[in-house]
Design a protein around this motif. Structure first.
Motif, PDB file in Angstrom:
ATOM      1  N   GLU A  68       0.842  -1.205   0.000  1.00 51.88           N
ATOM      2  CA  GLU A  68       0.000   0.000   0.000  1.00 51.88           C
ATOM      3  C   GLU A  68       0.876   1.253   0.000  1.00 51.88           C
ATOM      4  OE1 GLU A  68      -3.788   1.700  -0.014  1.00 51.88           O
ATOM      5  OE2 GLU A  68      -3.676  -0.361   0.693  1.00 51.88           O
ATOM      6  N   GLU A  69       1.955   1.220   0.763  1.00 48.48           N
ATOM      7  CA  GLU A  69       2.847   2.370   0.885  1.00 48.48           C
ATOM      8  C   GLU A  69       3.647   2.636  -0.379  1.00 48.48           C
ATOM      9  OE1 GLU A  69       2.806  -0.197   3.217  1.00 48.48           O
ATOM     10  OE2 GLU A  69       1.434   0.919   4.491  1.00 48.48           O
ATOM     11  N   THR A  70       3.879   1.610  -1.205  1.00 47.10           N
ATOM     12  CA  THR A  70       4.673   1.805  -2.423  1.00 47.10           C
ATOM     13  C   THR A  70       3.822   1.783  -3.692  1.00 47.10           C
ATOM     14  OG1 THR A  70       5.181  -0.572  -2.541  1.00 47.10           O
ATOM     15  CG2 THR A  70       6.782   0.853  -1.406  1.00 47.10           C
ATOM     16  N   LEU A  71       2.514   1.779  -3.519  1.00 41.86           N
ATOM     17  CA  LEU A  71       1.624   1.736  -4.686  1.00 41.86           C
ATOM     18  C   LEU A  71       1.831   2.939  -5.605  1.00 41.86           C
ATOM     19  CD1 LEU A  71      -0.500  -0.149  -5.872  1.00 41.86           C
ATOM     20  CD2 LEU A  71      -2.247   1.184  -4.695  1.00 41.86           C
ATOM     21  N   TYR A  72       2.260   4.066  -5.065  1.00 35.29           N
ATOM     22  CA  TYR A  72       2.495   5.252  -5.883  1.00 35.29           C
ATOM     23  C   TYR A  72       3.606   5.012  -6.920  1.00 35.29           C
ATOM     24  CZ  TYR A  72       6.716   6.421  -3.222  1.00 35.29           C
ATOM     25  OH  TYR A  72       7.963   6.395  -2.655  1.00 35.29           O
ATOM     26  N   ILE A  73       4.565   4.142  -6.600  1.00 34.08           N
ATOM     27  CA  ILE A  73       5.626   3.801  -7.552  1.00 34.08           C
ATOM     28  C   ILE A  73       5.044   2.951  -8.673  1.00 34.08           C
ATOM     29  CG2 ILE A  73       7.870   2.688  -7.866  1.00 34.08           C
ATOM     30  CD1 ILE A  73       8.326   3.182  -4.812  1.00 34.08           C
ATOM     31  N   ALA A  74       4.183   2.007  -8.314  1.00 31.12           N
ATOM     32  CA  ALA A  74       3.509   1.189  -9.321  1.00 31.12           C
ATOM     33  C   ALA A  74       2.671   2.076 -10.239  1.00 31.12           C
ATOM     34  CB  ALA A  74       2.634   0.133  -8.658  1.00 31.12           C
ATOM     35  N   ASP A  75       2.016   3.077  -9.667  1.00 32.64           N
ATOM     36  CA  ASP A  75       1.215   4.014 -10.450  1.00 32.64           C
ATOM     37  C   ASP A  75       2.077   4.696 -11.513  1.00 32.64           C
ATOM     38  OD1 ASP A  75      -1.110   5.592 -11.110  1.00 32.64           O
ATOM     39  OD2 ASP A  75      -0.248   7.232  -9.927  1.00 32.64           O
ATOM     40  N   GLU A  76       3.261   5.141 -11.148  1.00 38.49           N
ATOM     41  CA  GLU A  76       4.162   5.803 -12.105  1.00 38.49           C
ATOM     42  C   GLU A  76       4.561   4.850 -13.230  1.00 38.49           C
ATOM     43  OE1 GLU A  76       6.760   7.965 -14.324  1.00 38.49           O
ATOM     44  OE2 GLU A  76       5.285   8.723 -12.896  1.00 38.49           O
ATOM     45  N   ILE A  77       4.869   3.608 -12.891  1.00 31.41           N
ATOM     46  CA  ILE A  77       5.263   2.623 -13.903  1.00 31.41           C
ATOM     47  C   ILE A  77       4.104   2.349 -14.847  1.00 31.41           C
ATOM     48  CG2 ILE A  77       5.942   0.203 -14.257  1.00 31.41           C
ATOM     49  CD1 ILE A  77       7.517   0.516 -11.533  1.00 31.41           C
ATOM     50  N   VAL A  78       2.920   2.125 -14.294  1.00 30.35           N
ATOM     51  CA  VAL A  78       1.739   1.832 -15.117  1.00 30.35           C
ATOM     52  C   VAL A  78       1.392   3.031 -15.997  1.00 30.35           C
ATOM     53  CG1 VAL A  78      -0.730   1.321 -15.050  1.00 30.35           C
ATOM     54  CG2 VAL A  78       0.840   0.073 -13.564  1.00 30.35           C
ATOM     55  N   ARG A  79       1.379   4.229 -15.433  1.00 36.20           N
ATOM     56  CA  ARG A  79       1.037   5.438 -16.197  1.00 36.20           C
ATOM     57  C   ARG A  79       2.002   5.703 -17.343  1.00 36.20           C
ATOM     58  NH1 ARG A  79      -2.845   8.802 -14.022  1.00 36.20           N
ATOM     59  NH2 ARG A  79      -3.457   8.251 -11.913  1.00 36.20           N
ATOM     60  N   SER A  80       3.237   5.256 -17.215  1.00 32.82           N
ATOM     61  CA  SER A  80       4.220   5.486 -18.277  1.00 32.82           C
ATOM     62  C   SER A  80       3.939   4.643 -19.518  1.00 32.82           C
ATOM     63  CB  SER A  80       5.632   5.189 -17.765  1.00 32.82           C
ATOM     64  OG  SER A  80       5.885   3.795 -17.716  1.00 32.82           O
ATOM     65  N   ASN A  81       3.118   3.623 -19.381  1.00 29.35           N
ATOM     66  CA  ASN A  81       2.845   2.681 -20.476  1.00 29.35           C
ATOM     67  C   ASN A  81       1.465   2.921 -21.078  1.00 29.35           C
ATOM     68  OD1 ASN A  81       5.052   0.410 -20.722  1.00 29.35           O
ATOM     69  ND2 ASN A  81       4.933   1.007 -18.578  1.00 29.35           N
ATOM     70  N   HIS A  82       1.324   4.029 -21.801  1.00 25.75           N
ATOM     71  CA  HIS A  82       0.034   4.402 -22.383  1.00 25.75           C
ATOM     72  C   HIS A  82      -0.492   3.341 -23.347  1.00 25.75           C
ATOM     73  CE1 HIS A  82       0.474   8.318 -20.603  1.00 25.75           C
ATOM     74  NE2 HIS A  82       1.642   8.476 -21.197  1.00 25.75           N
ATOM     75  N   LEU A  83       0.380   2.794 -24.196  1.00 23.83           N
ATOM     76  CA  LEU A  83      -0.058   1.792 -25.168  1.00 23.83           C
ATOM     77  C   LEU A  83      -0.580   0.545 -24.468  1.00 23.83           C
ATOM     78  CD1 LEU A  83      -0.399   0.777 -28.049  1.00 23.83           C
ATOM     79  CD2 LEU A  83       1.986   0.020 -27.974  1.00 23.83           C
ATOM     80  N   TYR A  84       0.143   0.057 -23.463  1.00 25.64           N
ATOM     81  CA  TYR A  84      -0.301  -1.123 -22.724  1.00 25.64           C
ATOM     82  C   TYR A  84      -1.664  -0.870 -22.080  1.00 25.64           C
ATOM     83  CZ  TYR A  84      -0.723  -4.524 -18.960  1.00 25.64           C
ATOM     84  OH  TYR A  84      -1.192  -5.491 -18.111  1.00 25.64           O
ATOM     85  N   ASN A  85      -1.807   0.285 -21.440  1.00 25.98           N
ATOM     86  CA  ASN A  85      -3.079   0.607 -20.792  1.00 25.98           C
ATOM     87  C   ASN A  85      -4.214   0.652 -21.807  1.00 25.98           C
ATOM     88  OD1 ASN A  85      -2.183   0.841 -18.116  1.00 25.98           O
ATOM     89  ND2 ASN A  85      -1.404   2.878 -18.522  1.00 25.98           N
ATOM     90  N   ALA A  86      -3.965   1.242 -22.953  1.00 24.60           N
ATOM     91  CA  ALA A  86      -5.002   1.323 -23.985  1.00 24.60           C
ATOM     92  C   ALA A  86      -5.381  -0.073 -24.473  1.00 24.60           C
ATOM     93  CB  ALA A  86      -4.526   2.197 -25.148  1.00 24.60           C
ATOM     94  N   LEU A  87      -4.400  -0.937 -24.660  1.00 24.65           N
ATOM     95  CA  LEU A  87      -4.690  -2.303 -25.095  1.00 24.65           C
ATOM     96  C   LEU A  87      -5.405  -3.093 -24.007  1.00 24.65           C
ATOM     97  CD1 LEU A  87      -1.330  -3.249 -26.852  1.00 24.65           C
ATOM     98  CD2 LEU A  87      -3.526  -2.840 -27.972  1.00 24.65           C
ATOM     99  N   GLU A  88      -4.963  -2.913 -22.773  1.00 19.28           N
ATOM    100  CA  GLU A  88      -5.476  -3.692 -21.650  1.00 19.28           C
ATOM    101  C   GLU A  88      -6.877  -3.277 -21.223  1.00 19.28           C
ATOM    102  OE1 GLU A  88      -5.299  -6.588 -18.588  1.00 19.28           O
ATOM    103  OE2 GLU A  88      -4.000  -6.290 -20.308  1.00 19.28           O
ATOM    104  N   ASN A  89      -7.122  -1.958 -21.128  1.00 22.69           N
ATOM    105  CA  ASN A  89      -8.428  -1.532 -20.606  1.00 22.69           C
ATOM    106  C   ASN A  89      -9.109  -0.438 -21.418  1.00 22.69           C
ATOM    107  OD1 ASN A  89      -7.117   0.800 -19.835  1.00 22.69           O
ATOM    108  ND2 ASN A  89      -7.033   0.316 -17.676  1.00 22.69           N
ATOM    109  N   GLY A  90      -8.593  -0.165 -22.610  1.00 19.93           N
ATOM    110  CA  GLY A  90      -9.278   0.751 -23.513  1.00 19.93           C
ATOM    111  C   GLY A  90      -9.039   2.231 -23.260  1.00 19.93           C
ATOM    112  N   ARG A  91      -8.186   2.554 -22.297  1.00 15.66           N
ATOM    113  CA  ARG A  91      -7.822   3.953 -22.074  1.00 15.66           C
ATOM    114  C   ARG A  91      -6.386   4.013 -21.574  1.00 15.66           C
ATOM    115  NH1 ARG A  91     -10.639   2.360 -17.671  1.00 15.66           N
ATOM    116  NH2 ARG A  91     -10.016   3.266 -15.703  1.00 15.66           N
TER     117      ARG A  91
END
Length: 155
Positions: free
Chosen positions: A9-32
Protein backbone atom coordinates in the motif's frame (compact mmCIF):
# COMPACT_ATOMS: atom_id res chain seq x y z
CA UNK A 1 21.57 -6.64 -10.88
CA UNK A 2 17.86 -7.47 -11.01
CA UNK A 3 15.95 -7.99 -7.78
CA UNK A 4 12.31 -8.08 -6.70
CA UNK A 5 10.40 -6.27 -3.96
CA UNK A 6 6.75 -6.77 -2.97
CA UNK A 7 4.32 -3.97 -3.86
CA UNK A 8 2.61 -2.63 -0.75
CA UNK A 9 0.00 0.00 0.00
CA UNK A 10 2.85 2.37 0.89
CA UNK A 11 4.67 1.80 -2.42
CA UNK A 12 1.62 1.74 -4.69
CA UNK A 13 2.49 5.25 -5.88
CA UNK A 14 5.63 3.80 -7.55
CA UNK A 15 3.51 1.19 -9.32
CA UNK A 16 1.22 4.01 -10.45
CA UNK A 17 4.16 5.80 -12.10
CA UNK A 18 5.26 2.62 -13.90
CA UNK A 19 1.74 1.83 -15.12
CA UNK A 20 1.04 5.44 -16.20
CA UNK A 21 4.22 5.49 -18.28
CA UNK A 22 2.84 2.68 -20.48
CA UNK A 23 0.03 4.40 -22.38
CA UNK A 24 -0.06 1.79 -25.17
CA UNK A 25 -0.30 -1.12 -22.72
CA UNK A 26 -3.08 0.61 -20.79
CA UNK A 27 -5.00 1.32 -23.98
CA UNK A 28 -4.69 -2.30 -25.10
CA UNK A 29 -5.48 -3.69 -21.65
CA UNK A 30 -8.43 -1.53 -20.61
CA UNK A 31 -9.28 0.75 -23.51
CA UNK A 32 -7.82 3.95 -22.07
CA UNK A 33 -4.36 5.30 -21.38
CA UNK A 34 -4.60 5.63 -17.59
CA UNK A 35 -5.81 3.68 -14.57
CA UNK A 36 -7.54 4.88 -11.44
CA UNK A 37 -6.15 4.42 -7.93
CA UNK A 38 -8.88 1.86 -7.28
CA UNK A 39 -7.92 -0.12 -10.42
CA UNK A 40 -4.28 -0.14 -9.31
CA UNK A 41 -5.20 -1.44 -5.86
CA UNK A 42 -7.37 -4.14 -7.41
CA UNK A 43 -4.62 -5.15 -9.82
CA UNK A 44 -1.58 -5.09 -7.54
CA UNK A 45 -2.75 -5.53 -3.94
CA UNK A 46 -5.06 -8.57 -4.13
CA UNK A 47 -4.40 -11.71 -2.17
CA UNK A 48 -5.02 -13.95 -5.20
CA UNK A 49 -1.83 -12.79 -6.97
CA UNK A 50 1.63 -11.69 -5.91
CA UNK A 51 2.84 -8.35 -7.24
CA UNK A 52 6.51 -7.44 -7.23
CA UNK A 53 8.57 -4.48 -8.31
CA UNK A 54 11.39 -5.24 -10.69
CA UNK A 55 14.48 -3.36 -9.55
CA UNK A 56 17.73 -2.78 -11.40
CA UNK A 57 20.12 -2.13 -8.55
CA UNK A 58 18.18 0.52 -6.56
CA UNK A 59 15.97 1.74 -9.42
CA UNK A 60 12.36 0.63 -9.79
CA UNK A 61 12.08 -0.33 -13.48
CA UNK A 62 8.98 -2.51 -13.65
CA UNK A 63 6.26 -4.71 -12.21
CA UNK A 64 5.83 -8.48 -12.25
CA UNK A 65 2.49 -9.95 -11.21
CA UNK A 66 1.89 -13.70 -10.93
CA UNK A 67 -0.39 -16.38 -9.54
CA UNK A 68 1.10 -19.59 -8.19
CA UNK A 69 -2.04 -21.63 -8.84
CA UNK A 70 -4.69 -20.31 -11.19
CA UNK A 71 -8.08 -21.59 -9.95
CA UNK A 72 -9.19 -22.17 -13.56
CA UNK A 73 -6.50 -24.73 -14.44
CA UNK A 74 -4.30 -25.19 -11.36
CA UNK A 75 -1.26 -23.86 -13.24
CA UNK A 76 1.33 -21.16 -12.47
CA UNK A 77 0.49 -17.95 -14.41
CA UNK A 78 2.28 -14.66 -15.00
CA UNK A 79 -0.36 -11.93 -15.04
CA UNK A 80 1.87 -9.05 -16.13
CA UNK A 81 5.45 -8.05 -16.74
CA UNK A 82 5.48 -4.32 -17.26
CA UNK A 83 8.63 -2.21 -17.65
CA UNK A 84 8.56 1.59 -17.20
CA UNK A 85 8.48 3.28 -20.60
CA UNK A 86 11.72 5.16 -19.86
CA UNK A 87 13.53 1.82 -19.50
CA UNK A 88 12.27 0.10 -22.65
CA UNK A 89 15.03 -1.12 -24.93
CA UNK A 90 17.55 -1.89 -22.18
CA UNK A 91 16.65 -5.61 -21.84
CA UNK A 92 15.20 -5.16 -18.34
CA UNK A 93 12.14 -7.24 -19.31
CA UNK A 94 14.29 -10.15 -20.44
CA UNK A 95 16.59 -9.85 -17.42
CA UNK A 96 13.62 -9.67 -15.06
CA UNK A 97 11.94 -12.75 -16.51
CA UNK A 98 15.16 -14.80 -16.48
CA UNK A 99 15.93 -13.78 -12.87
CA UNK A 100 12.37 -14.63 -11.86
CA UNK A 101 12.46 -18.01 -13.60
CA UNK A 102 15.77 -18.81 -11.87
CA UNK A 103 14.07 -18.30 -8.48
CA UNK A 104 11.19 -20.69 -9.22
CA UNK A 105 11.15 -24.15 -7.64
CA UNK A 106 12.75 -26.94 -9.67
CA UNK A 107 9.51 -28.89 -9.33
CA UNK A 108 7.44 -26.36 -11.31
CA UNK A 109 6.59 -28.04 -14.63
CA UNK A 110 5.50 -24.97 -16.64
CA UNK A 111 4.59 -21.29 -16.66
CA UNK A 112 1.57 -19.88 -18.47
CA UNK A 113 0.54 -16.39 -19.50
CA UNK A 114 -1.87 -14.61 -21.82
CA UNK A 115 -0.96 -12.12 -24.53
CA UNK A 116 -3.51 -9.90 -26.22
CA UNK A 117 -3.73 -10.65 -29.94
CA UNK A 118 -3.61 -6.89 -30.46
CA UNK A 119 -0.10 -6.83 -28.92
CA UNK A 120 2.16 -8.75 -31.35
CA UNK A 121 5.28 -7.12 -29.90
CA UNK A 122 4.58 -8.80 -26.55
CA UNK A 123 4.02 -12.15 -28.24
CA UNK A 124 7.41 -11.96 -29.95
CA UNK A 125 9.02 -11.05 -26.61
CA UNK A 126 7.59 -14.13 -24.90
CA UNK A 127 8.37 -16.42 -27.85
CA UNK A 128 12.04 -15.37 -27.63
CA UNK A 129 11.97 -16.53 -24.00
CA UNK A 130 10.73 -19.99 -24.98
CA UNK A 131 6.94 -19.63 -24.70
CA UNK A 132 4.60 -21.08 -27.32
CA UNK A 133 0.91 -20.61 -27.98
CA UNK A 134 -1.17 -23.60 -26.89
CA UNK A 135 -4.68 -22.09 -27.14
CA UNK A 136 -6.68 -18.98 -27.94
CA UNK A 137 -9.27 -17.47 -25.64
CA UNK A 138 -11.73 -14.62 -25.41
CA UNK A 139 -11.23 -12.64 -22.19
CA UNK A 140 -13.69 -9.82 -21.56
CA UNK A 141 -14.23 -9.47 -25.32
CA UNK A 142 -10.52 -9.44 -26.19
CA UNK A 143 -8.77 -12.21 -28.11
CA UNK A 144 -5.85 -13.65 -26.17
CA UNK A 145 -3.09 -16.10 -27.06
CA UNK A 146 -2.58 -18.47 -24.14
CA UNK A 147 1.13 -19.23 -23.99
CA UNK A 148 3.19 -21.72 -22.03
CA UNK A 149 6.82 -22.49 -21.34
CA UNK A 150 7.61 -26.03 -20.22
CA UNK A 151 10.30 -25.93 -17.55
CA UNK A 152 10.57 -29.66 -16.96
CA UNK A 153 8.90 -32.64 -18.51
CA UNK A 154 6.72 -34.68 -16.22
CA UNK A 155 7.42 -38.34 -16.82
Amino acid sequence: MISFEPITEETLYIADEIVRSNHLYNALENGRQTRTAKELKTAYLPSSTKSLFVKADDTYVGILDYMEKNPNDGQFWIGALLIHEAYHGYSFGTQAYLAFEAELPDTLPAIRLGVLKSNPRAKVFWERLGFHTYAESNVNGALVDCMEKVLRNEE
